[in-house]
Design a protein around this motif. Structure first.
Motif, PDB file in Angstrom:
ATOM      1  N   HIS A  98       0.814  -1.221   0.000  1.00  0.00           N
ATOM      2  CA  HIS A  98       0.000   0.000   0.000  1.00  0.00           C
ATOM      3  C   HIS A  98       0.847   1.270   0.000  1.00  0.00           C
ATOM      4  CE1 HIS A  98      -3.740  -2.343   1.573  1.00  0.00           C
ATOM      5  NE2 HIS A  98      -3.400  -2.646   0.334  1.00  0.00           N
ATOM      6  N   GLU A  99       1.946   1.235   0.760  1.00  0.00           N
ATOM      7  CA  GLU A  99       2.838   2.410   0.723  1.00  0.00           C
ATOM      8  C   GLU A  99       4.277   1.972   0.916  1.00  0.00           C
ATOM      9  OE1 GLU A  99       2.156   4.108   5.152  1.00  0.00           O
ATOM     10  OE2 GLU A  99       0.554   4.454   3.684  1.00  0.00           O
ATOM     11  N   SER A 100       5.221   2.894   0.594  1.00  0.00           N
ATOM     12  CA  SER A 100       6.620   2.487   0.671  1.00  0.00           C
ATOM     13  C   SER A 100       7.019   2.281   2.127  1.00  0.00           C
ATOM     14  CB  SER A 100       7.522   3.502  -0.016  1.00  0.00           C
ATOM     15  OG  SER A 100       7.552   4.680   0.724  1.00  0.00           O
ATOM     16  N   ASN A 101       7.923   1.326   2.365  1.00  0.00           N
ATOM     17  CA  ASN A 101       8.292   0.982   3.742  1.00  0.00           C
ATOM     18  C   ASN A 101       9.476   1.818   4.221  1.00  0.00           C
ATOM     19  OD1 ASN A 101      10.548  -0.142   2.615  1.00  0.00           O
ATOM     20  ND2 ASN A 101      10.005  -2.250   3.028  1.00  0.00           N
ATOM     21  N   TRP A 102       9.702   1.822   5.521  1.00  0.00           N
ATOM     22  CA  TRP A 102      10.802   2.594   6.126  1.00  0.00           C
ATOM     23  C   TRP A 102      11.302   1.797   7.321  1.00  0.00           C
ATOM     24  CZ3 TRP A 102      13.440   6.014   3.768  1.00  0.00           C
ATOM     25  CH2 TRP A 102      14.340   6.827   4.465  1.00  0.00           C
ATOM     26  N   ILE A 157      24.254  -3.742  -4.779  1.00  0.00           N
ATOM     27  CA  ILE A 157      23.319  -4.269  -3.771  1.00  0.00           C
ATOM     28  C   ILE A 157      22.068  -4.812  -4.463  1.00  0.00           C
ATOM     29  CG2 ILE A 157      21.976  -3.708  -1.690  1.00  0.00           C
ATOM     30  CD1 ILE A 157      23.741  -1.287  -1.280  1.00  0.00           C
ATOM     31  N   LEU A 158      21.586  -5.959  -3.967  1.00  0.00           N
ATOM     32  CA  LEU A 158      20.309  -6.513  -4.443  1.00  0.00           C
ATOM     33  C   LEU A 158      19.371  -6.688  -3.256  1.00  0.00           C
ATOM     34  CD1 LEU A 158      18.513  -7.978  -6.635  1.00  0.00           C
ATOM     35  CD2 LEU A 158      19.552 -10.109  -5.823  1.00  0.00           C
ATOM     36  N   GLU A 159      18.166  -6.138  -3.360  1.00  0.00           N
ATOM     37  CA  GLU A 159      17.121  -6.453  -2.376  1.00  0.00           C
ATOM     38  C   GLU A 159      16.127  -7.384  -3.049  1.00  0.00           C
ATOM     39  OE1 GLU A 159      14.915  -3.209  -0.590  1.00  0.00           O
ATOM     40  OE2 GLU A 159      13.673  -4.619   0.549  1.00  0.00           O
ATOM     41  N   PHE A 160      15.912  -8.569  -2.461  1.00  0.00           N
ATOM     42  CA  PHE A 160      14.911  -9.471  -3.058  1.00  0.00           C
ATOM     43  C   PHE A 160      13.606  -9.414  -2.246  1.00  0.00           C
ATOM     44  CE2 PHE A 160      15.144 -13.295  -0.288  1.00  0.00           C
ATOM     45  CZ  PHE A 160      16.394 -13.168   0.301  1.00  0.00           C
ATOM     46  N   ARG A 179       7.467  -2.561  -1.765  1.00  0.00           N
ATOM     47  CA  ARG A 179       7.599  -1.121  -2.062  1.00  0.00           C
ATOM     48  C   ARG A 179       8.694  -0.568  -1.163  1.00  0.00           C
ATOM     49  NH1 ARG A 179       3.492   0.783  -5.293  1.00  0.00           N
ATOM     50  NH2 ARG A 179       3.696   2.981  -4.756  1.00  0.00           N
ATOM     51  N   THR A 180       9.919  -0.971  -1.467  1.00  0.00           N
ATOM     52  CA  THR A 180      11.038  -0.633  -0.588  1.00  0.00           C
ATOM     53  C   THR A 180      11.355   0.858  -0.555  1.00  0.00           C
ATOM     54  OG1 THR A 180      13.323  -1.134  -0.037  1.00  0.00           O
ATOM     55  CG2 THR A 180      12.803  -1.068  -2.383  1.00  0.00           C
ATOM     56  N   GLY A 181      11.739   1.329   0.630  1.00  0.00           N
ATOM     57  CA  GLY A 181      12.229   2.702   0.757  1.00  0.00           C
ATOM     58  C   GLY A 181      13.735   2.715   0.933  1.00  0.00           C
ATOM     59  N   THR A 191      11.420   3.425 -10.133  1.00  0.00           N
ATOM     60  CA  THR A 191      11.830   4.782  -9.722  1.00  0.00           C
ATOM     61  C   THR A 191      12.866   4.730  -8.587  1.00  0.00           C
ATOM     62  OG1 THR A 191      10.133   5.022  -7.998  1.00  0.00           O
ATOM     63  CG2 THR A 191       9.496   5.663 -10.235  1.00  0.00           C
ATOM     64  N   GLN A 192      13.074   3.552  -8.016  1.00  0.00           N
ATOM     65  CA  GLN A 192      13.941   3.431  -6.832  1.00  0.00           C
ATOM     66  C   GLN A 192      15.264   2.711  -7.121  1.00  0.00           C
ATOM     67  OE1 GLN A 192      12.720   4.646  -3.713  1.00  0.00           O
ATOM     68  NE2 GLN A 192      11.227   5.435  -5.171  1.00  0.00           N
ATOM     69  N   ALA A 193      15.283   1.883  -8.159  1.00  0.00           N
ATOM     70  CA  ALA A 193      16.409   0.969  -8.348  1.00  0.00           C
ATOM     71  C   ALA A 193      16.945   1.059  -9.770  1.00  0.00           C
ATOM     72  CB  ALA A 193      15.941  -0.465  -8.062  1.00  0.00           C
TER      73      ALA A 193
END
Ligand SMILES: C[S@@+](CC[C@H](N)C(=O)[O-])C[C@H]1O[C@@H](n2cnc3c(N)ncnc32)[C@H](O)[C@@H]1O
Length: 273
Positions: free
Chosen positions: A35-39, A63-66, A70-72, A111-113
């Motif tokens: 629902h929204e980006s995390n922090w 770096i790889l996030e798997f 909706r990662t921040g 837009t983030q990666a």
């Protein structure tokens, strides 16, 4: 009874479970993580610190996030690099890629990666210095195959950070079994405690996969899809002898908080000895 509802990744029934889960992640509108980006600075801080160390020592860092959802993390990392006063030409040599099984957040992730992989993690072939996930390990149907693969993707000095719930504390069960009766859950707790004890005593790790989670019986709630009943003992017992695990501490107040942080969450860094 438990062989009907639990299995391991070698069992073909886990492939069917994977397809059902992938359809769920592709279609769900209830999933709060989407629902929204995390922090999550508590978990990201040691990863960002390691990224800065690598940037400074080897001049770049990938770096790889798997299971990125909706990662921040990308935004957090930029802020971290600024606070650490990392020169722009050096921070430009840091690459952040993401992966997930669902295309639901693909536009956001773009837009983030630098690169967004949608699909099976086993298809990623790029090498990385840091690989991490937050609250994904408990949703994998093939944790051993994925761990082997991630280790093979690591550059020298590379690390994998895994953050997830863990189900090692006696009578603490994954929410995925909430549709079972109280009596069945009690029996399950005793059976699971024995399994954990046997692993601690040197028997094979279990890497239990819950084939029939509550997700398929009721409307989704948090961790109704936690089908891999994560155990730190499984991980310690499975890791190849050239790899080591460091446990990261999570600060928590009160006795309940400390028990939760020490026994109900897994925050580990895996790297070569
Ligand atoms: C609880 S959410 C966590 C999302 C994000 N990491 C966070 O901390 O907010 C679980 C995530 O795992 C992803 N996931 C589930 N199975 C996966 C798999 N086999 N490989 C990679 N990601 C997976 C889901 O699509 C979802 O994004």
């Amino acid at each position: 009874m438990y062989s009907q509802i639990f299995s391991t990744e070698e069992d073909p029934r886990t492939q069917e479970l994977r397809s059902r889960l992938d359809s769920f992640y592709a279609e769900t509108s209830d999933y709060t993580a989407f629902h929204e980006s995390n922090w999550q600075p508590v978990y990201w801080q040691p990863i960002a610190e390691r990224a800065v160390n690598l940037l400074q020592s080897k001049g770049d860092c990938r770096i790889l996030e798997f299971g990125a959802g909706r990662t921040g993390f990308g935004k957090y990392l930029q802020e971290y690099l600024q606070k650490a006063d990392i020169a722009a030409d050096l921070s430009d040599r840091l690459t952040f890629d993401t992966q997930d099984v669902t295309p639901q957040n693909q536009d956001y992730l773009a837009t983030q990666a630098s690169q967004v992989y949608i699909g099976d993690l086993l298809e990623v072939t790029q090498k990385y210095d840091l690989i991490f996930s937050t609250f994904v390990w408990e949703h994998l149907t093939t944790p051993k195959a994925i761990l082997d693969h991630l280790i093979s993707l690591l550059n020298p000095q590379g690390s994998i950070f895994l953050i997830s719930p863990r189900y090692d504390l006696p009578f603490y069960l994954s929410p995925s079994c909430r549709h079972l009766s109280k009596g069945d859950r009690l029996k399950l707790s005793l059976w699971l405690s024995l399994k954990r004890l046997l692993t601690l005593l040197g028997q094979k790790p279990s890497f239990l996969i819950h084939l029939d989670p509550v997700l398929f019986h009721q409307k989704w709630f948090r961790d109704a899809d936690a089908i891999h009943w994560v155990s730190l003992w499984d991980l310690l017992s499975y890791l190849p002898s050239n790899m080591q695990i460091t446990k990261h501490k999570i600060e928590a107040g009160g006795l309940k908080g400390k028990i939760w942080a020490d026994y109900c969450v897994m925050f580990v860094q895996i790297q070569q000895k």
